[in-house]
Enzyme design. Structure first.
Site, short mmCIF file in Angstrom:
data_model
loop_
_atom_site.label_atom_id
_atom_site.label_comp_id
_atom_site.label_asym_id
_atom_site.label_seq_id
_atom_site.Cartn_x
_atom_site.Cartn_y
_atom_site.Cartn_z
N CYS A 295 -13.22 -4.83 3.11
CA CYS A 295 -13.21 -6.22 2.64
C CYS A 295 -12.36 -7.10 3.55
CB CYS A 295 -12.72 -6.32 1.20
SG CYS A 295 -11.03 -5.76 0.98
N CYS B 36 -8.83 -3.20 -5.28
CA CYS B 36 -7.83 -4.17 -4.82
C CYS B 36 -6.43 -3.73 -5.27
CB CYS B 36 -8.14 -5.56 -5.38
SG CYS B 36 -9.87 -6.01 -5.25
FE1 FES Z 1 -10.45 -6.60 -0.87
FE2 FES Z 1 -9.93 -7.36 -3.31
S1 FES Z 1 -11.81 -7.53 -2.29
S2 FES Z 1 -8.64 -6.37 -1.94
#
Ligand code: FES
Length: 145
Positions: free
Chosen positions: A33, A103
């Site tokens: 991400c 996360c």
């Molecule tokens: Fe990467 Fe939340 S989407 S830490």
């Protein structure tokens, strides 16, 4: 979708910033991400965490979990801080949506990385602490989704 506590810690995060000459600093990212979290620890001579600050370049859940994680570790010993897992952080936030569980792993790993840095600087070993990864995307627990 998000609990009131998550929204509160996202919109009004606690302990944002840096600690100069920190006892330990840990930076962990998730290449999938692209989010990055850095945790600073100020640890006194009795191995109690006097202060903790964070900087997070990431999603709202990452900001909320880092904020909550700092609150949970302040005042704890380094050994007690090992118990601040991503599950503990999520519980303190009244839960996270399943797609956001990863996360909270950033927060746990960043604390571990900061503790590791502290242990290395002081030539000590913290029981149960393993060398943290700088990128946790490989270890994302698929089954948690
Ligand atoms: Fe990467 Fe939340 S989407 S830490």
């Amino acid at each position: 979708m998000y609990s009131d506590k998550v929204m509160d810690h996202f919109t009004n995060p606690r302990n944002v910033g840096e600690i100069e000459n920190a006892s330990g600093v840990g930076t962990v990212g998730n290449a999938k991400c692209g989010d990055i979290m850095r945790i600073y620890l100020d640890i006194d001579e009795n191995q109690v965490i006097r202060d903790c600050k964070f900087k997070t370049f990431g999603c709202g859940a990452a900001v909320a979990t880092s904020s909550m994680a700092t609150e949970l570790v302040i005042g704890k010993t380094i050994q007690e801080a090992m118990e601040v897992t991503n599950k503990a952080v999520m519980e303190a936030l009244d839960g996270l949506p399943p797609v956001k569980v990863h996360c909270s792993l950033l927060a746990e790993e960043a604390i571990h990385a900061a503790l590791w840095d502290y242990a290395e600087k002081n030539g000590i070993r913290i029981e149960g602490l393993e060398k943290p990864k700088t990128d946790i995307s490989e270890t994302d627990e698929e089954e948690e989704y």
